[in-house]
Write an enzyme that holds these catalytic residues in place. Structure first.
Site, PDB file in Angstrom:
ATOM      1  N   ARG A  60      -3.685 -10.035   5.315  1.00 37.78           N
ATOM      2  CA  ARG A  60      -4.261 -10.027   3.961  1.00 37.78           C
ATOM      3  C   ARG A  60      -3.177  -9.524   3.015  1.00 37.78           C
ATOM      4  O   ARG A  60      -2.736  -8.375   3.111  1.00 37.78           O
ATOM      5  CB  ARG A  60      -5.489  -9.127   3.910  1.00 37.78           C
ATOM      6  CG  ARG A  60      -6.180  -9.102   2.548  1.00 37.78           C
ATOM      7  CD  ARG A  60      -7.411  -8.196   2.578  1.00 37.78           C
ATOM      8  NE  ARG A  60      -8.098  -8.195   1.289  1.00 37.78           N
ATOM      9  CZ  ARG A  60      -7.792  -7.387   0.265  1.00 37.78           C
ATOM     10  NH1 ARG A  60      -6.799  -6.503   0.395  1.00 37.78           N
ATOM     11  NH2 ARG A  60      -8.458  -7.449  -0.872  1.00 37.78           N
TER      12      ARG A  60
ATOM     13  N   LYS B 235       0.814  -1.219   0.000  1.00 33.33           N
ATOM     14  CA  LYS B 235       0.000   0.000   0.000  1.00 33.33           C
ATOM     15  C   LYS B 235       0.847   1.267   0.000  1.00 33.33           C
ATOM     16  O   LYS B 235       2.056   1.241   0.219  1.00 33.33           O
ATOM     17  CB  LYS B 235      -0.958  -0.019   1.197  1.00 33.33           C
ATOM     18  CG  LYS B 235      -2.111  -1.000   1.018  1.00 33.33           C
ATOM     19  CD  LYS B 235      -3.142  -0.886   2.117  1.00 33.33           C
ATOM     20  CE  LYS B 235      -4.352  -1.773   1.842  1.00 33.33           C
ATOM     21  NZ  LYS B 235      -5.366  -1.688   2.919  1.00 33.33           N
TER      22      LYS B 235
END
Length: 281
Positions: free
Chosen positions: A261, A227
């Site tokens: 995740r 991210k």
């Protein structure tokens, strides 16, 4: 004090999280932020499922709607169309695999569970975008991933002004958990929402305070894979973020994460194994 073991009721069986689980991301979208995660052909989808399972992933998280800030809005019908090949493949070839669907739409949630046996609903909006979601999850009797986000994917990065971010997220979880509990939903996984309505500094504050969510005695999911909180800090790209992802995943594991995740399953599974060895000599 020894950490209490958490568990989830998945299709009538108790899934004990005595060791953190790795959730592999399967994006069936043309516009997810990490280009290499986009899988659209039947062959690509099947190969990605094999990769997740062979590398030690225990949950396959299928998403058909990109949640990056500039992603295009799509209809419920198109989201179903995108999800169908992956869910069909999993149902036919890997019926014992735990599958979650990443959707904020109650209609998609019901369809995925009833038609394809999906085990978990992963809702980035915490029931805020579709107010039918909590009732549907309660009726379906499946575990629910409750994530914190302000606004929608298109507006979330304009809503980062918090008086006290950690207090707001804690109250958000407390209120949502109470609502879900009253509906009979007891299997809830908490996702603090890294990257969703938070600045770079706020994301790192959230990671530093991750252990505070232990107060809820629920499984905690950390989703930081490749991210912007990594590539903006390191001045690189999502393609170059595996090392940064592993560093953050390791910190998350040391501070109470029960589920990671990730795009890179093998690296995450190795991190879990090493941290488990350090904690249980």
């Amino acid at each position: 004090m020894e950490k209490a073991t958490k568990s989830l009721n998945i299709k009538g069986y108790l899934h004990v999280l005595d060791k953190p689980a790795v959730m592999g991301i399967l994006n069936v979208t043309p516009d997810s932020f990490y280009g290499q995660s986009r899988k659209q052909s039947d062959a690509e989808i099947h190969q990605r499922i094999i990769e997740i399972l062979d590398e030690g992933g225990t949950i396959v998280d299928v998403g058909g709607y990109s949640s990056r800030p500039d992603a295009a809005d799509i209809s419920e019908a198109e989201e179903m169309q995108r999800l169908m090949p992956a869910l069909s493949c999993l149902k036919i070839h890997y019926p014992d695999t735990i599958v979650s669907v990443d959707t904020f739409r109650a209609g998609i949630a019901r369809w995925a569970v009833e038609e394809y046996g999906v085990a978990i609903i992963n809702d980035i909006s915490g029931g805020e975008i579709d107010d039918r979601m909590f009732d549907v999850v309660a009726a379906l009797r499946v575990p629910y991933i409750l994530m914190h986000m302000r606004g929608t994917p298109k507006t979330m990065q304009q809503q980062t002004g918090y008086a006290d971010m950690m207090e707001e997220i804690t109250l958000y979880f407390a209120e949502k958990l109470r609502t879900l509990q009253l509906l009979g939903v007891s299997d809830v996984i908490l996702d603090p929402g890294f990257g969703f309505g938070k600045t770079l500094d706020q994301n790192y504050e959230l990671m530093r305070e991750l252990s505070g969510f232990a107060v809820f005695e629920r499984p905690v999911l950390a989703g930081v894979s490749r991210k912007s909180m990594i590539y903006k800090l390191l001045n690189n790209t999502p393609d170059e973020c595996l090392n940064g992802t592993t560093a953050l995943n390791t910190f998350a594991l040391l501070n109470g994460a029960d589920i990671l995740r990730v795009h890179d399953v093998k690296a995450a599974v190795e991190a879990v194994k090493i941290i488990d060895k350090l904690k249980n000599r």
